[in-house]
Design a protein around this motif. Structure first.
Motif, PDB file in Angstrom:
ATOM      1  N   LEU A   1      31.391  19.007 -15.095  1.00 36.86           N
ATOM      2  CA  LEU A   1      30.715  19.388 -13.866  1.00 36.86           C
ATOM      3  C   LEU A   1      29.213  19.193 -14.074  1.00 36.86           C
ATOM      4  O   LEU A   1      28.648  19.731 -15.037  1.00 36.86           O
ATOM      5  CB  LEU A   1      31.049  20.865 -13.611  1.00 36.86           C
ATOM      6  N   ASP A   2      28.586  18.409 -13.231  1.00 40.24           N
ATOM      7  CA  ASP A   2      27.150  18.127 -13.338  1.00 40.24           C
ATOM      8  C   ASP A   2      26.394  18.958 -12.309  1.00 40.24           C
ATOM      9  O   ASP A   2      26.506  18.742 -11.108  1.00 40.24           O
ATOM     10  CB  ASP A   2      26.884  16.637 -13.119  1.00 40.24           C
ATOM     11  N   LEU A   3      25.608  19.920 -12.781  1.00 33.85           N
ATOM     12  CA  LEU A   3      24.850  20.813 -11.895  1.00 33.85           C
ATOM     13  C   LEU A   3      23.567  20.187 -11.350  1.00 33.85           C
ATOM     14  O   LEU A   3      23.023  20.681 -10.370  1.00 33.85           O
ATOM     15  CB  LEU A   3      24.467  22.094 -12.643  1.00 33.85           C
ATOM     16  N   GLU A   4      23.076  19.127 -11.959  1.00 31.79           N
ATOM     17  CA  GLU A   4      21.775  18.583 -11.576  1.00 31.79           C
ATOM     18  C   GLU A   4      21.662  18.225 -10.095  1.00 31.79           C
ATOM     19  O   GLU A   4      20.690  18.621  -9.445  1.00 31.79           O
ATOM     20  CB  GLU A   4      21.401  17.380 -12.442  1.00 31.79           C
ATOM     21  N   PRO A   5      22.620  17.515  -9.473  1.00 29.48           N
ATOM     22  CA  PRO A   5      22.465  17.196  -8.048  1.00 29.48           C
ATOM     23  C   PRO A   5      22.421  18.441  -7.153  1.00 29.48           C
ATOM     24  O   PRO A   5      21.636  18.501  -6.210  1.00 29.48           O
ATOM     25  CB  PRO A   5      23.689  16.334  -7.727  1.00 29.48           C
ATOM     26  N   ALA A   6      23.246  19.439  -7.439  1.00 32.74           N
ATOM     27  CA  ALA A   6      23.259  20.667  -6.624  1.00 32.74           C
ATOM     28  C   ALA A   6      21.963  21.442  -6.790  1.00 32.74           C
ATOM     29  O   ALA A   6      21.404  21.963  -5.817  1.00 32.74           O
ATOM     30  CB  ALA A   6      24.448  21.539  -7.003  1.00 32.74           C
ATOM     31  N   ILE A   7      21.465  21.512  -8.013  1.00 39.52           N
ATOM     32  CA  ILE A   7      20.199  22.214  -8.260  1.00 39.52           C
ATOM     33  C   ILE A   7      19.053  21.466  -7.608  1.00 39.52           C
ATOM     34  O   ILE A   7      18.189  22.063  -6.975  1.00 39.52           O
ATOM     35  CB  ILE A   7      19.976  22.396  -9.779  1.00 39.52           C
ATOM     36  N   ARG A   8      19.064  20.152  -7.711  1.00 40.79           N
ATOM     37  CA  ARG A   8      18.014  19.336  -7.089  1.00 40.79           C
ATOM     38  C   ARG A   8      18.008  19.559  -5.575  1.00 40.79           C
ATOM     39  O   ARG A   8      16.968  19.806  -4.975  1.00 40.79           O
ATOM     40  CB  ARG A   8      18.222  17.853  -7.394  1.00 40.79           C
ATOM     41  N   ASP A   9      19.180  19.501  -4.948  1.00 42.13           N
ATOM     42  CA  ASP A   9      19.258  19.715  -3.504  1.00 42.13           C
ATOM     43  C   ASP A   9      18.735  21.086  -3.108  1.00 42.13           C
ATOM     44  O   ASP A   9      17.952  21.216  -2.168  1.00 42.13           O
ATOM     45  CB  ASP A   9      20.705  19.563  -3.012  1.00 42.13           C
ATOM     46  N   ALA A  10      19.144  22.116  -3.823  1.00 43.13           N
ATOM     47  CA  ALA A  10      18.752  23.486  -3.473  1.00 43.13           C
ATOM     48  C   ALA A  10      17.253  23.726  -3.686  1.00 43.13           C
ATOM     49  O   ALA A  10      16.582  24.299  -2.822  1.00 43.13           O
ATOM     50  CB  ALA A  10      19.564  24.484  -4.288  1.00 43.13           C
ATOM     51  N   VAL A  11      16.724  23.296  -4.810  1.00 41.89           N
ATOM     52  CA  VAL A  11      15.314  23.550  -5.120  1.00 41.89           C
ATOM     53  C   VAL A  11      14.399  22.748  -4.197  1.00 41.89           C
ATOM     54  O   VAL A  11      13.433  23.290  -3.640  1.00 41.89           O
ATOM     55  CB  VAL A  11      15.003  23.254  -6.608  1.00 41.89           C
ATOM     56  N   VAL A  12      14.671  21.479  -3.999  1.00 39.12           N
ATOM     57  CA  VAL A  12      13.808  20.651  -3.143  1.00 39.12           C
ATOM     58  C   VAL A  12      13.827  21.164  -1.707  1.00 39.12           C
ATOM     59  O   VAL A  12      12.791  21.215  -1.043  1.00 39.12           O
ATOM     60  CB  VAL A  12      14.202  19.163  -3.232  1.00 39.12           C
ATOM     61  N   MET A  13      14.988  21.591  -1.224  1.00 37.85           N
ATOM     62  CA  MET A  13      15.072  22.128   0.135  1.00 37.85           C
ATOM     63  C   MET A  13      14.336  23.467   0.272  1.00 37.85           C
ATOM     64  O   MET A  13      13.903  23.831   1.354  1.00 37.85           O
ATOM     65  CB  MET A  13      16.535  22.300   0.555  1.00 37.85           C
ATOM     66  N   ALA A  14      14.168  24.190  -0.834  1.00 37.85           N
ATOM     67  CA  ALA A  14      13.479  25.483  -0.797  1.00 37.85           C
ATOM     68  C   ALA A  14      11.957  25.347  -0.904  1.00 37.85           C
ATOM     69  O   ALA A  14      11.236  26.309  -0.630  1.00 37.85           O
ATOM     70  CB  ALA A  14      13.982  26.377  -1.924  1.00 37.85           C
ATOM     71  N   LEU A  15      11.471  24.174  -1.289  1.00 37.90           N
ATOM     72  CA  LEU A  15      10.025  23.989  -1.416  1.00 37.90           C
ATOM     73  C   LEU A  15       9.384  24.018  -0.028  1.00 37.90           C
ATOM     74  O   LEU A  15       9.902  23.419   0.907  1.00 37.90           O
ATOM     75  CB  LEU A  15       9.709  22.657  -2.102  1.00 37.90           C
ATOM     76  N   PRO A  16       8.252  24.717   0.100  1.00 41.52           N
ATOM     77  CA  PRO A  16       7.604  24.781   1.415  1.00 41.52           C
ATOM     78  C   PRO A  16       6.992  23.439   1.794  1.00 41.52           C
ATOM     79  O   PRO A  16       6.369  22.780   0.968  1.00 41.52           O
ATOM     80  CB  PRO A  16       6.527  25.844   1.232  1.00 41.52           C
ATOM     81  N   PHE A  17       7.181  23.057   3.045  1.00 37.05           N
ATOM     82  CA  PHE A  17       6.655  21.786   3.534  1.00 37.05           C
ATOM     83  C   PHE A  17       5.126  21.818   3.583  1.00 37.05           C
ATOM     84  O   PHE A  17       4.470  20.825   3.312  1.00 37.05           O
ATOM     85  CB  PHE A  17       7.229  21.490   4.917  1.00 37.05           C
ATOM     86  N   SER A  18       4.550  22.979   3.927  1.00 33.89           N
ATOM     87  CA  SER A  18       3.102  23.164   3.979  1.00 33.89           C
ATOM     88  C   SER A  18       2.729  24.380   3.140  1.00 33.89           C
ATOM     89  O   SER A  18       2.518  25.465   3.671  1.00 33.89           O
ATOM     90  CB  SER A  18       2.633  23.385   5.414  1.00 33.89           C
ATOM     91  N   PRO A  19       2.693  24.224   1.820  1.00 36.58           N
ATOM     92  CA  PRO A  19       2.437  25.384   0.967  1.00 36.58           C
ATOM     93  C   PRO A  19       1.028  25.942   1.168  1.00 36.58           C
ATOM     94  O   PRO A  19       0.071  25.198   1.336  1.00 36.58           O
ATOM     95  CB  PRO A  19       2.613  24.842  -0.447  1.00 36.58           C
ATOM     96  N   SER A  20       0.940  27.252   1.191  1.00 38.23           N
ATOM     97  CA  SER A  20      -0.366  27.911   1.252  1.00 38.23           C
ATOM     98  C   SER A  20      -0.279  29.191   0.457  1.00 38.23           C
ATOM     99  O   SER A  20       0.811  29.671   0.144  1.00 38.23           O
ATOM    100  CB  SER A  20      -0.773  28.191   2.702  1.00 38.23           C
ATOM    101  N   LYS A  21      -1.435  29.744   0.153  1.00 37.28           N
ATOM    102  CA  LYS A  21      -1.455  30.976  -0.614  1.00 37.28           C
ATOM    103  C   LYS A  21      -0.750  32.068   0.163  1.00 37.28           C
ATOM    104  O   LYS A  21      -0.588  31.990   1.367  1.00 37.28           O
ATOM    105  CB  LYS A  21      -2.889  31.377  -0.930  1.00 37.28           C
ATOM    106  N   ASP A  22      -0.369  33.097  -0.544  1.00 39.51           N
ATOM    107  CA  ASP A  22       0.334  34.219   0.068  1.00 39.51           C
ATOM    108  C   ASP A  22      -0.440  34.741   1.272  1.00 39.51           C
ATOM    109  O   ASP A  22      -1.652  34.857   1.239  1.00 39.51           O
ATOM    110  CB  ASP A  22       0.478  35.323  -0.986  1.00 39.51           C
ATOM    111  N   GLU A  23       0.276  35.048   2.339  1.00 38.69           N
ATOM    112  CA  GLU A  23      -0.350  35.508   3.579  1.00 38.69           C
ATOM    113  C   GLU A  23      -1.163  36.779   3.377  1.00 38.69           C
ATOM    114  O   GLU A  23      -2.059  37.080   4.142  1.00 38.69           O
ATOM    115  CB  GLU A  23       0.715  35.745   4.654  1.00 38.69           C
ATOM    116  N   SER A  24      -0.846  37.566   2.343  1.00 39.57           N
ATOM    117  CA  SER A  24      -1.590  38.802   2.130  1.00 39.57           C
ATOM    118  C   SER A  24      -3.005  38.529   1.610  1.00 39.57           C
ATOM    119  O   SER A  24      -3.883  39.362   1.726  1.00 39.57           O
ATOM    120  CB  SER A  24      -0.849  39.711   1.148  1.00 39.57           C
ATOM    121  N   GLU A  25      -3.204  37.352   1.026  1.00 42.31           N
ATOM    122  CA  GLU A  25      -4.541  36.999   0.573  1.00 42.31           C
ATOM    123  C   GLU A  25      -5.355  36.551   1.780  1.00 42.31           C
ATOM    124  O   GLU A  25      -4.872  35.844   2.641  1.00 42.31           O
ATOM    125  CB  GLU A  25      -4.479  35.850  -0.436  1.00 42.31           C
ATOM    126  N   GLU A  26      -6.597  36.971   1.814  1.00 38.74           N
ATOM    127  CA  GLU A  26      -7.438  36.587   2.946  1.00 38.74           C
ATOM    128  C   GLU A  26      -7.872  35.144   2.805  1.00 38.74           C
ATOM    129  O   GLU A  26      -8.285  34.707   1.749  1.00 38.74           O
ATOM    130  CB  GLU A  26      -8.679  37.479   3.004  1.00 38.74           C
TER     131      GLU A  26
END
Length: 172
Positions: free
Chosen positions: A114-139
């Motif tokens: 069983l090769d976990l790499e494709p499933a992990i790649r799909d899950a992690v890449v899909m979880a990455l924010p499209f427009s990353p920014s600092k935490d909203e709590s930071e001004e």
């Protein structure tokens, strides 16, 4: 299957192959594969991926559930500053012994492995924010220009003739 990688698990040695009801926990840290990223943020190749998974044998194959944790690095889209974001992704995937006709999305168990790499790649890449920014709590601070004080008279303004036309329409 490609070359043997640390993401490939031998189901026969785990005692799961063809034994529905059996299960095994896998808690390990692996090195992140290449290209676990999108344009502005990603998990660097070789950085740690923490896996907390459960492999469960069922009649159709192996059900893998749990979580994958890593740290993504990239740029804040507003400020272009370096940013680090923790990524914690749930994995719930069914690996089948035989792929059904017309089913191209299932992960297949190949030669008792069983090769976990494709499933992990799909899950992690899909979880990455499209427009990353600092935490909203930071001004977020930005510079606002000061209001300019106009010293010239309205007659010198390039909009003076338009203003007079507008005033004439209001009077009529």
């Amino acid at each position: 299957m490609k070359k043997q990688s640390e993401f490939v698990y031998d189901l026969r040695s785990m005692g799961l192959l063809g034994h529905p009801g059996e299960w095994e926990r896998v808690n390990t840290t692996l090195s992140a594969p290449a290209d676990l990223k999108i344009e502005v943020i990603g998990v660097a190749e070789g950085s740690p991926l923490a896996l907390e998974l459960m492999f469960e044998s069922v009649s159709e194959g192996i059900y893998v559930s749990g979580s994958v944790s890593a740290t993504a690095r990239g740029e804040d889209v507003r400020t272009l500053d370096e940013i680090e974001l923790p990524i914690d992704v749930d994995i719930q995937e069914m690996y089948v012994y035989e792929q059904a006709e017309g089913d191209e999305d299932s992960y297949v168990i190949d030669r008792d492995q069983l090769d976990l790499e494709p499933a992990i790649r799909d899950a992690v890449v899909m979880a990455l924010p499209f427009s990353p920014s600092k935490d909203e709590s930071e001004e977020f601070s930005f510079t606002v220009g000061e209001d300019l004080e106009v010293d010239e008279s309205e007659a010198d303004s390039p909009f003076a003739s338009l203003k007079s036309l507008l005033d004439e329409k209001k009077e009529s």
